[in-house]
Scaffold this active site. Structure first.
Site, short mmCIF file in Angstrom:
data_model
loop_
_atom_site.label_atom_id
_atom_site.label_comp_id
_atom_site.label_asym_id
_atom_site.label_seq_id
_atom_site.Cartn_x
_atom_site.Cartn_y
_atom_site.Cartn_z
N CYS A 118 0.79 -1.23 0.00
CA CYS A 118 0.00 0.00 0.00
C CYS A 118 0.83 1.29 0.00
O CYS A 118 0.84 2.02 -0.98
CB CYS A 118 -0.92 0.00 1.22
SG CYS A 118 -2.15 -1.29 1.13
N1 NAD Z 1 -2.89 -6.00 1.94
C1 NAD Z 1 -3.28 -4.90 2.53
O1 NAD Z 1 -2.90 -4.63 3.66
C2 NAD Z 1 -4.23 -3.94 1.85
C3 NAD Z 1 -4.83 -2.94 2.63
C4 NAD Z 1 -5.71 -2.07 2.03
C5 NAD Z 1 -5.96 -2.16 0.66
N2 NAD Z 1 -5.34 -3.12 -0.08
C6 NAD Z 1 -5.66 -3.17 -1.50
O2 NAD Z 1 -6.55 -4.25 -1.74
C7 NAD Z 1 -6.29 -4.84 -3.01
C8 NAD Z 1 -5.99 -6.31 -2.83
O3 NAD Z 1 -4.81 -6.45 -2.07
P1 NAD Z 1 -4.39 -7.79 -1.34
O4 NAD Z 1 -3.31 -7.43 -0.38
O5 NAD Z 1 -5.59 -8.51 -0.83
O6 NAD Z 1 -3.77 -8.60 -2.57
P2 NAD Z 1 -3.41 -10.15 -2.60
O7 NAD Z 1 -2.36 -10.29 -3.64
O8 NAD Z 1 -3.17 -10.66 -1.23
O9 NAD Z 1 -4.76 -10.84 -3.12
C9 NAD Z 1 -5.29 -10.60 -4.37
C10 NAD Z 1 -5.91 -11.90 -4.86
O10 NAD Z 1 -6.53 -11.63 -6.11
C11 NAD Z 1 -6.33 -12.73 -6.96
N3 NAD Z 1 -6.54 -12.29 -8.33
C12 NAD Z 1 -5.70 -11.60 -9.14
N4 NAD Z 1 -6.34 -11.32 -10.30
C13 NAD Z 1 -7.56 -11.85 -10.21
C14 NAD Z 1 -8.68 -11.89 -11.09
N5 NAD Z 1 -8.64 -11.30 -12.29
N6 NAD Z 1 -9.78 -12.53 -10.70
C15 NAD Z 1 -9.84 -13.13 -9.48
N7 NAD Z 1 -8.83 -13.11 -8.60
C16 NAD Z 1 -7.71 -12.47 -8.96
C17 NAD Z 1 -4.93 -13.19 -6.65
O11 NAD Z 1 -4.75 -14.53 -7.03
C18 NAD Z 1 -4.89 -13.00 -5.12
O12 NAD Z 1 -5.31 -14.17 -4.44
C19 NAD Z 1 -5.15 -4.02 -3.61
O13 NAD Z 1 -5.67 -3.02 -4.42
C20 NAD Z 1 -4.49 -3.43 -2.40
O14 NAD Z 1 -3.81 -2.23 -2.71
C21 NAD Z 1 -4.50 -4.02 0.49
#
Ligand code: NAD
Length: 438
Positions: free
Chosen positions: A278
């Site tokens: 992030c």
């Molecule tokens: N991790 C954090 O602390 C956090 C906090 C706030 C916001 N975010 C935001 O949330 C979003 C997700 O982050 P995350 O940390 O959960 O990511 P992550 O990589 O842990 O999880 C994302 C998941 O999406 C899946 N994926 C990718 N493309 C896909 C598709 N087309 N269809 C279905 N599944 C798909 C991946 O296989 C993965 O399992 C990002 O935009 C991130 O910036 C993350």
């Protein structure tokens, strides 16, 4: 509630009586905890992920997300409240679809929208009346109305009448024992007032507090303000650390004393650099977008530059400390303690430890690491395996604390190590002439 169409009324009823079938696309750090909260609230939840291995693991009731205990997941899987699939056609039978897919940066620091685009294209294929779609991935203001909406409306259905579209920023803080998905207030903004109302109603079923805002753009900007605020303040305090180093002042003592001011000050701490999915990334979504309106996001660029210098500063300081012990960095053994991007989590994405290790290796140093949360570490051209920290402390020429996990026996490290560079002030309560602080 002032929803007018039959689709809105039907969806409202299903949400209120919790018969709405909930779908979450992207089952990572954000999507999986969210899925668990809706299962807990009594909804039937379907998770969709393109990674088959994750899907089968989840259906076996095995969690890979630290904040979701395997016992919790197993309860909802065996109770029939949660299942995972990689088949997007299940959207046909879903009423709500939350999208939580990655939003990384390209090497050029431009947003990589490919995951959002692909998830939305799949959603559009199976869209129908009475469905609520909510984007949760962090992204630039305008994504929901400029990019997502046209893709969904290409299906022939009309937003605000047939289907409903919102943006709701995810604020989860992995590893935070106090604030988790359920008790972090949820901001939500829709394309139309009916979209916002349905989005707010939906989250209110499972989360403690919902904060509706007037548009998707406001909701998108909220997240970028929050993360840019952190990034810039960390940049400021890192610059303070560089200044204090030059002037022989203990920056940690300065911050602790400043933090006694009961108003108008909030402590941020310096460190070896920014990490995670992030803070180092999201502000560049904003600066990319504002450039299109002719505004240079100068604070973001500056903080990005200073934060990016920190791993180099750490390696220079290690070199200086070794020189003071008549040891050149080249050929020395440095043990890195903690490689996750922050304390008590297992996530190494964008971790400054990766930069510190690569910079050390480039200067001819032998590097080992330990981290109770990270058993193996993949670097550009090779992989490292975690070692025993206490044994390594005795062998290495220098121990460098990059991540200050709790549960590490710091007293034993201090006792055995020859030299320690502490980039986190983890050894605040272990005074020793062996310790050099950032
Ligand atoms: N991790 C954090 O602390 C956090 C906090 C706030 C916001 N975010 C935001 O949330 C979003 C997700 O982050 P995350 O940390 O959960 O990511 P992550 O990589 O842990 O999880 C994302 C998941 O999406 C899946 N994926 C990718 N493309 C896909 C598709 N087309 N269809 C279905 N599944 C798909 C991946 O296989 C993965 O399992 C990002 O935009 C991130 O910036 C993350």
């Amino acid at each position: 509630m002032q929803t007018t169409t039959a689709s809105a009324t039907a969806l409202e009823e299903k949400i209120k009586n919790r018969t709405a079938r909930v779908g979450i696309i992207g089952l990572g750090y954000v999507g999986l905890p969210l899925a668990m909260e809706f299962a807990k609230a009594g909804f039937s939840v379907t998770g969709i992920d393109i990674q088959e291995s994750k899907v089968s693991q989840l259906n076996r009731g095995e969690s890979y997300v630290q904040d979701v205990p395997t016992d919790t997941l197993r309860k909802w899987v065996s109770g029939g409240k949660f299942r995972a699939t990689s088949d997007f056609s299940v959207i046909l039978d879903l009423d709500t679809i939350n999208i939580a897919v990655p939003t990384p940066l390209r090497k050029t620091k431009d947003p990589d929208m490919s995951y959002i685009v692909s998830a939305c294209q799949e959603t559009a294929k199976y869209l129908g009346p009475g469905k609520l779609v909510i984007l949760e991935s962090t992204t630039y203001p305008g994504t929901t109305d400029e990019l997502v909406l046209p893709m969904l409306e290409a299906s022939g259905w009309k937003v605000g009448e047939d289907f409903f579209l919102c943006f709701s920023p995810e604020r989860v803080d992995p590893g935070n024992p106090q604030y988790q998905t359920a008790n972090i207030p949820k901001v939500v903004g829709g394309i139309t007032p009916a979209c916002t109302q349905l989005g707010a109603l939906f989250y209110a079923q499972a989360l403690e507090k919902v904060v509706p805002v007037s548009s998707t753009r406001v909701a998108e900007m909220v997240k970028l303000l929050e993360n840019t605020f952190r990034m810039i303040n960390i940049g400021l305090v890192n610059e303070m650390a560089l200044m204090c180093d030059r002037m022989g002042i203990n920056v940690w003592e300065v911050i602790d004393a400043a933090a006694t001011k009961p108003f108008g000050f909030m402590p941020f701490y310096p460190g070896p650099g920014l990490g995670g999915h992030c803070i180092p990334i999201d502000p560049f979504y904003l600066s990319w977008k504002t450039k299109q309106s002719g505004i240079e996001a100068r604070f973001i660029e500056l903080a990005g530059y200073i934060n990016g210098q920190m791993p180099h500063f750490v390696v220079d300081k290690i070199q200086d400390a070794l020189n003071d012990h008549s040891k050149p960095l080249k050929g020395s053994h440095v043990h890195v303690l903690g490689v996750a991007y922050k304390r008590n989590i297992d996530d190494v994405r964008e971790s400054p430890a990766l930069d510190v290790i690569l910079l050390l290796e480039r200067r001819g140093t032998r590097v080992t690491y330990s981290d109770p949360f990270v058993p193996t570490l993949r670097l550009d051209h090779h992989e490292l395996t975690a070692q025993d920290p206490i044994a390594m402390a005795g062998q290495a020429d220098c121990v460098v604390i990059v991540t200050d996990h709790s549960g590490v026996d710091y007293a034993a490290i201090v006792e055995r190590a020859k030299l320690i560079f502490d980039a986190r002030n983890a050894l605040k309560n272990h005074p020793s002439p062996k310790i050099v602080r950032l």
